[in-house]
Design a protein around this motif. Structure first.
Motif, short mmCIF file in Angstrom:
data_model
loop_
_atom_site.label_atom_id
_atom_site.label_comp_id
_atom_site.label_asym_id
_atom_site.label_seq_id
_atom_site.Cartn_x
_atom_site.Cartn_y
_atom_site.Cartn_z
N GLN A 50 91.97 -69.42 25.52
CA GLN A 50 90.59 -68.94 25.56
C GLN A 50 90.25 -68.17 24.29
OE1 GLN A 50 89.75 -67.11 29.40
NE2 GLN A 50 89.37 -69.19 30.10
N ILE A 51 90.19 -68.89 23.19
CA ILE A 51 89.91 -68.25 21.90
C ILE A 51 88.42 -67.95 21.74
CG2 ILE A 51 91.87 -69.27 20.68
CD1 ILE A 51 89.76 -71.32 19.55
N THR A 52 88.14 -67.12 20.77
CA THR A 52 86.76 -66.82 20.42
C THR A 52 86.20 -67.96 19.56
OG1 THR A 52 87.33 -64.48 20.32
CG2 THR A 52 85.30 -65.15 19.23
N MET A 53 84.95 -68.31 19.81
CA MET A 53 84.28 -69.31 18.99
C MET A 53 83.22 -68.62 18.14
SD MET A 53 85.59 -72.22 19.58
CE MET A 53 85.58 -73.69 20.56
N ALA A 54 83.34 -68.80 16.84
CA ALA A 54 82.36 -68.19 15.94
C ALA A 54 81.23 -69.17 15.65
CB ALA A 54 83.03 -67.77 14.64
N LEU A 55 80.03 -68.64 15.52
CA LEU A 55 78.90 -69.47 15.13
C LEU A 55 78.12 -68.77 14.03
CD1 LEU A 55 76.07 -68.24 16.53
CD2 LEU A 55 77.10 -69.21 18.55
N ASN A 56 77.44 -69.56 13.21
CA ASN A 56 76.71 -69.00 12.08
C ASN A 56 75.26 -68.74 12.44
OD1 ASN A 56 78.53 -69.13 9.55
ND2 ASN A 56 78.87 -71.09 10.62
N ILE A 57 74.80 -67.55 12.12
CA ILE A 57 73.39 -67.24 12.29
C ILE A 57 72.76 -67.19 10.90
CG2 ILE A 57 71.77 -65.43 12.98
CD1 ILE A 57 73.49 -64.94 15.35
N SER A 58 71.72 -67.97 10.73
CA SER A 58 71.11 -68.06 9.40
C SER A 58 70.30 -66.80 9.10
CB SER A 58 70.25 -69.31 9.31
OG SER A 58 68.91 -68.96 9.11
N PRO A 59 70.27 -66.40 7.85
CA PRO A 59 69.47 -65.24 7.44
C PRO A 59 68.01 -65.38 7.87
CG PRO A 59 70.81 -65.99 5.60
CD PRO A 59 71.01 -66.97 6.71
N ALA A 60 67.47 -66.60 7.82
CA ALA A 60 66.07 -66.79 8.19
C ALA A 60 65.85 -66.55 9.68
CB ALA A 60 65.62 -68.20 7.81
N GLN A 61 66.81 -67.00 10.50
CA GLN A 61 66.72 -66.74 11.94
C GLN A 61 66.75 -65.24 12.19
OE1 GLN A 61 70.16 -69.19 13.06
NE2 GLN A 61 69.45 -68.90 15.16
N PHE A 62 67.61 -64.60 11.47
CA PHE A 62 67.79 -63.16 11.61
C PHE A 62 66.49 -62.43 11.30
CE2 PHE A 62 69.87 -59.08 11.02
CZ PHE A 62 70.86 -59.17 11.97
N ARG A 63 65.78 -62.94 10.30
CA ARG A 63 64.54 -62.31 9.88
C ARG A 63 63.38 -62.62 10.81
NH1 ARG A 63 64.93 -64.88 4.78
NH2 ARG A 63 66.85 -63.91 4.07
N ARG A 64 63.35 -63.87 11.31
CA ARG A 64 62.11 -64.35 11.90
C ARG A 64 61.92 -64.05 13.37
NH1 ARG A 64 61.45 -70.08 9.62
NH2 ARG A 64 61.43 -69.25 7.53
N GLU A 65 62.99 -64.16 14.14
CA GLU A 65 62.79 -63.98 15.57
C GLU A 65 63.74 -62.90 16.06
OE1 GLU A 65 65.99 -67.38 16.96
OE2 GLU A 65 63.90 -67.66 17.50
N ASN A 66 63.59 -62.52 17.30
CA ASN A 66 64.60 -61.63 17.83
C ASN A 66 65.80 -62.47 18.22
OD1 ASN A 66 66.32 -59.95 19.18
ND2 ASN A 66 64.65 -58.65 19.91
N VAL A 67 66.69 -62.60 17.26
CA VAL A 67 67.77 -63.55 17.40
C VAL A 67 68.75 -63.11 18.49
CG1 VAL A 67 69.19 -62.55 15.56
CG2 VAL A 67 69.36 -64.99 16.06
N TYR A 68 68.85 -61.80 18.72
CA TYR A 68 69.72 -61.34 19.80
C TYR A 68 69.23 -61.86 21.15
CZ TYR A 68 71.08 -58.54 23.69
OH TYR A 68 71.47 -58.18 24.95
#
Ligand code: C2E
Ligand code: CA
Ligand code: CA
Ligand code: CA
Length: 277
Positions: A111-129
């Motif tokens: 049961q390893i951790t899976m990493a995913l990439n969050i784009s800078p634009a997503q981070f800026r534009r919406e409430n990505v959390y």
């Protein structure tokens, strides 16, 4: 000479037209790609340098275009970032990662951790959390299984807001890492306030680490900085044994790179786990 000048301007304008045309096409194709399932995720292991075990895997998007063949994320993500389609891609990635996590559990894999990439634009534009956690919740996957990689530059844009969003992730149990570290000039006083688990040293510093003194001293300071803040430090883009040995010698915690494993489609990744874990 005048004639020549005119020709090269003409040539330049044609090139620009082509560039604009190409962008337009890619944006149109992205919309179709999501609907027609042309995207997939590949997985690359993150390996603990102390015991040689895989601790996590990074998911990387792949686009198999029916006519144009594979298109690199380095090409289409920056284009998507200039429109809303980056949000669609972002949501698609989160859902797909959740599906693969459940698939791994079904196969009774670690049961390893899976990493995913969050784009800078997503981070800026919406409430990505909110957007990420809503999907993870509806997929019934524990946020503890997911690590979000945020680039240093995305965080630098608006620190106060970035820190607030990061706390949202943290409080729900997500892990966080800063990607491409060393390229974004973060001020060290801010880094202390980031509720993160890990920094990933950008692969430009690793590429020549065994020969180039500047790269080596930058890597050394990032490792020390990370450890002084109780963070794990990962080296990206490790391509040979000499680099791996250097990292072990200098107490780097984790590595990722072609030397140990390239990003693999899911089935191949599952086989790799069978052979290596
Ligand atoms: P990144 O997040 O820094 O990802 C690491 C990149 O380095 C990946 O390229 C990976 O295949 C490559 N890599 C891994 N090991 C080595 C190595 O030993 N040597 C070299 N030369 N390269 C190595 P990839 O998959 O082409 O992705 C490029 C970039 O596209 C990523 O850089 C990331 O910024 C973006 N990207 C990829 N997948 C996604 C995604 O799902 N969402 C978003 N928003 N961006 C993504
Ligand atoms: Ca990354
Ligand atoms: Ca990176
Ligand atoms: Ca990068």
């Amino acid at each position: 000479a005048k004639e020549e000048g005119r020709n090269s301007i003409r040539f330049f304008v044609d090139e620009m037209d082509q560039e604009i045309q190409k962008r337009k096409e890619i944006l149109e194709d992205i919309a179709v790609a999501i609907e027609e399932n042309q995207f997939d995720l590949s997985f690359q292991p993150l390996i603990n340098l102390r015991n040689d075990k895989m601790v996590a895997a990074e998911s990387l998007i792949r686009w198999y275009h029916p006519v144009k063949g594979p298109i690199s994320p380095a090409e289409f993500i920056p284009i998507a970032e200039q429109s809303n389609s980056i949000n669609d891609i972002g949501r698609w990635v989160v859902k797909k990662v959740c599906e693969y996590i459940k698939e791994m559990d079904k196969l009774r894999l670690p049961q390893i951790t899976m990493a995913l990439n969050i784009s800078p634009a997503q981070f800026r534009r919406e409430n990505v959390y909110q957007s990420v956690s809503r999907i993870v919740e509806s997929e019934k996957v524990s946020p503890r299984r997911i690590e979000c990689e945020i680039t240093e530059s995305a965080v630098m844009d608006d620190m106060e807001r970035a820190i607030e969003i990061m706390h949202g992730f943290k409080q729900s149990g997500f892990k966080l890492s800063i990607d491409d570290f060393g390229t974004g000039y973060s001020s060290l006083s801010y880094l202390k306030q980031f509720p993160i688990n890990k920094i990933k040293i950008d692969r430009s510093f690793i590429a020549d680490i065994e020969n180039d003194e500047d790269s080596a001293s930058i890597a050394k300071s990032i490792i020390n900085l990370g450890h002084s803040m109780n963070l794990e430090v990962l080296a990206e883009g490790v391509e040979n044994e000499a680099q791996q040995n250097w990292l072990i010698e200098h107490q780097c915690d984790l590595m990722q790179g072609y030397y140990r494993a390239k990003p693999m489609p899911f089935d191949q990744f599952v086989e790799w786990i069978g052979d290596n874990c």
